[in-house]
Design a protein around this motif. Structure first.
Motif, short mmCIF file in Angstrom:
data_model
loop_
_atom_site.label_atom_id
_atom_site.label_comp_id
_atom_site.label_asym_id
_atom_site.label_seq_id
_atom_site.Cartn_x
_atom_site.Cartn_y
_atom_site.Cartn_z
N SER A 33 -9.38 -7.00 14.13
CA SER A 33 -9.58 -6.18 12.93
C SER A 33 -8.90 -4.83 13.09
CB SER A 33 -11.08 -5.98 12.69
OG SER A 33 -11.72 -7.21 12.43
N GLY A 34 -8.47 -4.28 11.98
CA GLY A 34 -7.85 -2.96 11.99
C GLY A 34 -8.83 -1.89 11.52
N SER A 35 -8.41 -0.67 11.60
CA SER A 35 -9.23 0.46 11.18
C SER A 35 -9.21 0.60 9.66
CB SER A 35 -8.72 1.74 11.81
OG SER A 35 -7.42 2.05 11.32
N THR A 36 -10.07 1.46 9.16
CA THR A 36 -10.09 1.74 7.72
C THR A 36 -8.74 2.25 7.25
OG1 THR A 36 -12.45 2.25 7.79
CG2 THR A 36 -11.19 3.10 5.91
N GLN A 37 -8.14 3.11 8.07
CA GLN A 37 -6.85 3.67 7.71
C GLN A 37 -5.77 2.59 7.59
OE1 GLN A 37 -8.93 4.61 10.13
NE2 GLN A 37 -8.59 6.75 10.77
N GLN A 38 -5.82 1.61 8.51
CA GLN A 38 -4.84 0.54 8.46
C GLN A 38 -5.04 -0.35 7.23
OE1 GLN A 38 -6.00 -0.52 12.54
NE2 GLN A 38 -3.82 -0.65 13.06
N VAL A 39 -6.28 -0.58 6.88
CA VAL A 39 -6.59 -1.37 5.68
C VAL A 39 -6.09 -0.65 4.44
CG1 VAL A 39 -8.45 -2.26 4.22
CG2 VAL A 39 -8.57 -2.55 6.71
N PHE A 76 4.26 -8.41 6.01
CA PHE A 76 4.20 -6.96 5.88
C PHE A 76 2.75 -6.48 5.99
CE2 PHE A 76 7.81 -7.88 2.69
CZ PHE A 76 8.68 -8.15 3.72
N VAL A 77 1.82 -7.25 5.39
CA VAL A 77 0.40 -6.87 5.41
C VAL A 77 -0.16 -6.95 6.83
CG1 VAL A 77 -1.91 -7.51 4.62
CG2 VAL A 77 0.00 -7.50 3.01
N ALA A 124 -7.01 -8.80 5.50
CA ALA A 124 -5.78 -9.00 4.74
C ALA A 124 -6.05 -9.75 3.43
CB ALA A 124 -4.76 -9.76 5.58
N LEU A 125 -6.98 -10.71 3.46
CA LEU A 125 -7.34 -11.43 2.24
C LEU A 125 -7.95 -10.49 1.21
CD1 LEU A 125 -8.90 -14.84 3.40
CD2 LEU A 125 -6.75 -14.48 2.17
N VAL A 126 -8.85 -9.63 1.65
CA VAL A 126 -9.49 -8.67 0.73
C VAL A 126 -8.45 -7.72 0.17
CG1 VAL A 126 -11.15 -6.80 0.54
CG2 VAL A 126 -11.73 -8.84 1.86
N VAL A 127 -7.58 -7.22 1.03
CA VAL A 127 -6.53 -6.30 0.61
C VAL A 127 -5.64 -6.96 -0.44
CG1 VAL A 127 -4.33 -5.31 1.39
CG2 VAL A 127 -6.43 -4.81 2.64
N THR A 128 -5.28 -8.22 -0.21
CA THR A 128 -4.41 -8.95 -1.14
C THR A 128 -5.08 -9.13 -2.50
OG1 THR A 128 -3.34 -10.15 0.66
CG2 THR A 128 -3.20 -11.12 -1.54
N LEU A 129 -6.33 -9.60 -2.49
CA LEU A 129 -7.04 -9.84 -3.75
C LEU A 129 -7.21 -8.56 -4.55
CD1 LEU A 129 -8.59 -11.79 -5.59
CD2 LEU A 129 -10.66 -11.27 -4.27
N ALA A 179 -1.38 5.28 6.38
CA ALA A 179 -2.16 4.78 5.25
C ALA A 179 -1.49 5.09 3.91
CB ALA A 179 -3.56 5.40 5.27
N ASN A 180 -0.49 5.98 3.93
CA ASN A 180 0.25 6.33 2.71
C ASN A 180 -0.69 6.73 1.57
OD1 ASN A 180 2.98 5.94 3.59
ND2 ASN A 180 2.59 3.76 3.60
N LEU A 181 -1.58 7.65 1.90
CA LEU A 181 -2.56 8.13 0.94
C LEU A 181 -1.91 8.81 -0.27
CD1 LEU A 181 -5.19 9.70 3.38
CD2 LEU A 181 -5.40 7.55 2.12
N GLY A 182 -0.68 9.25 -0.11
CA GLY A 182 -0.01 9.98 -1.18
C GLY A 182 0.14 9.19 -2.45
#
Length: 500
Positions: free
Chosen positions: A206-212, A53-54, A64-69, A466-469
């Motif tokens: 790599s993805g964009s900031t929004q994707q992260v 999913f990530v 993805a590692l940073v996002v997970t941690l 990005a689901n900012l909500g």
């Protein structure tokens, strides 16, 4: 709980305590005891599935590692803060939340909490059912309708039986499940590590900031925020002198340890094999079994089911408590049984009638994630503002110091949810058309553009996904509560100090 009732509980193994305050003599748990239920509920191979999913957000392995941690640790730390309330008030989470929303007003977030818990436990049983069918097919056995029916009924039965038994049985069960599922997971890693191709993993763009940000929100919602509405249910048996920081630390450590390691390994697997990555969406655990040797399929299936059962047990136990907090006048075991029936019906619908599994689930998760994040922000701020234990009697008295309705909290939750839903989108317009109203603030704010193409409608741009909500609802509610309710909490604390 009376002495007779406690003896009956020990003899029968069934917890009869509902949403009432835990008797002082029964508050014997230590902060380290929180490790077992949280670790057992999250040491599941399903955690590896989140890697799919990530990576689906189009980000690199390092991102993805940073996002997970960050996502896993922070979200479970927030659960730890909520768990402090359990120690302060010796009651379930949704009863303690009455201090912030009012004794009657608490029913507003209570309904959201109940739906979230029901959704999570149903999702885990569905995953176990689909995994059973896939593995049976790999073994050359029948993976058809009969297998799915039996698997769903057996899994649901295990979940309901443990949940009806209650806290003490669950705590013992979770300690055993931790070792069983932990060992099986280590064997899985040893058998599949050779499947990793680091050249393919490191080549992921790599993805964009929004994707992260979008991946981060999914991780936070799927892990800690998915449990946050029940966090105090497991700390209400803590000794009154238990350390608040220790409760946060053990809650975070128990909940985050396994997911961080499992998702990290899953990222390497999914990044190495596009077929594996694509299959996770429709059958998360079953897809992971496709790369296993035949001799380990049955042990893997049993371990996977037990791990999913472990998570579902926490959910259904707490959803039963939430049901009681809404005013349903039945015993706690019966409340768990009622939720078990709903769980079984939901599983049957998704497994046998729904065209897609993960699509409606993700839509459901994000939709409930917005008001749940708002509730969490309000509750965390309320806990931060308080310096004293809760007035336990007032939690059940609309005329007490917490009142019947706290309109500041209710108004904050409504406003934050409405704004939050405007900044999340339904990625699955076909499978979850009931959610196509979301994202209505994105175009006015210049954050995205809705394209109604004949081949299929979609959102153009990265910010919509990005689901900012979810983050907005959490942060806005936290800040608003600190500002709007500081005086209210101070007056409540002063009344407590004066003994009135």
């Amino acid at each position: 709980m009376s002495t007779d009732t406690r003896e009956q509980t020990r003899r029968l193994g069934v917890e009869t305590t509902g949403i009432e305050i835990i008797d002082e003599a029964d508050r014997t748990a230590r902060p380290s005891d929180l490790f077992w239920p949280w670790f057992a509920a999250n040491v599941s191979v399903f955690g590896m599935s989140y890697a799919g999913f990530v990576l689906g957000f189009g980000i690199s392995f390092a991102q993805a590692l940073v996002v997970t941690l960050v996502g896993v640790v922070v979200s479970f730390a927030l659960c730890g803060v909520i768990a402090i309330a359990g120690k302060r008030g010796s009651a379930p989470t949704m009863v303690l939340s009455r201090a912030a929303f009012g004794v009657t007003g608490q029913k507003v977030p209570g309904v959201v909490s109940w739906l979230t818990s029901i959704g999570w436990e149903t999702f885990l049983v569905i995953t176990a059912t689909l995994a059973t069918a896939t593995i049976f097919t790999q073994l050359g056995w029948s993976g058809g309708t009969t297998t799915k029916v039996v698997a769903s009924l057996v899994t649901a039965g295990l979940v309901v039986a443990a949940s009806v038994a209650g806290y003490h049985v669950i705590m013992r069960l979770q300690s055993w499940l931790t070792w069983i599922t932990g060992v099986a997971t280590l064997v899985y890693i040893a058998l599949t590590v050779g499947h990793i191709r680091w050249d393919a993993v490191t080549a992921l763009p790599s993805g964009s900031t929004q994707q992260v940000v979008g991946a981060l929100v999914l991780v936070m919602t799927g892990f800690g925020l998915g449990w946050i509405n029940i966090a105090a249910d497991w700390s209400r048996y803590q000794r009154r002198d238990a350390s608040g920081p220790s409760i946060v630390a053990w809650n975070t450590f128990g909940g985050a340890l396994a997911p961080v390691l499992l998702v990290a390994f899953g990222l390497a697997l999914a990044g190495s094999d596009k077929k594996l990555l694509d299959g996770i969406g429709s059958d998360p655990v079953g897809t992971l079994a496709t790369i296993l040797p035949t001799w380990f399929l049955v042990p893997f299936l049993l371990a996977a089911i037990l791990a999913l059962v472990s998570g579902a047990v926490l959910g259904i136990y707490s959803s039963g408590l939430t049901l009681l907090s809404l005013g349903v006048r039945i015993s706690r075991p019966r409340a768990a049984f009622v939720d078990g029936v709903i769980l079984t019906l939901g599983t049957i619908y998704v497994v046998f009638f729904a065209d897609s599994f993960i699509n409606p689930f993700q839509s459901f998760l994000i939709t409930l994630g917005v008001p749940l994040a708002s509730w969490a922000g309000i509750m965390i701020a309320d806990i931060v503002l308080r310096r004293r234990d809760y007035d336990e009697e007032a939690l059940f008295d609309p005329a007490g110091r917490y009142g019947a309705w706290d309109w500041a909290s209710i108004g904050t939750m409504v406003v934050a949810s409405v704004l939050g839903w405007g900044l999340v989108v339904n990625n699955f317009a076909t499978d979850a058309s009931w959610n196509n109203w979301q994202g209505y603030l994105l175009e006015p704010l210049g954050l995205g553009r809705f394209v109604d193409d004949p081949s299929g409608a979609y959102w153009d741009g990265n910010w919509p996904y990005a689901n900012l909500g979810v983050l907005l609802a959490l942060v806005l509610s936290f800040v608003a509560t600190l500002v709007l309710r500081r005086g209210t909490v101070r007056r409540q604390e002063q009344r407590a100090g004066s003994g009135t």
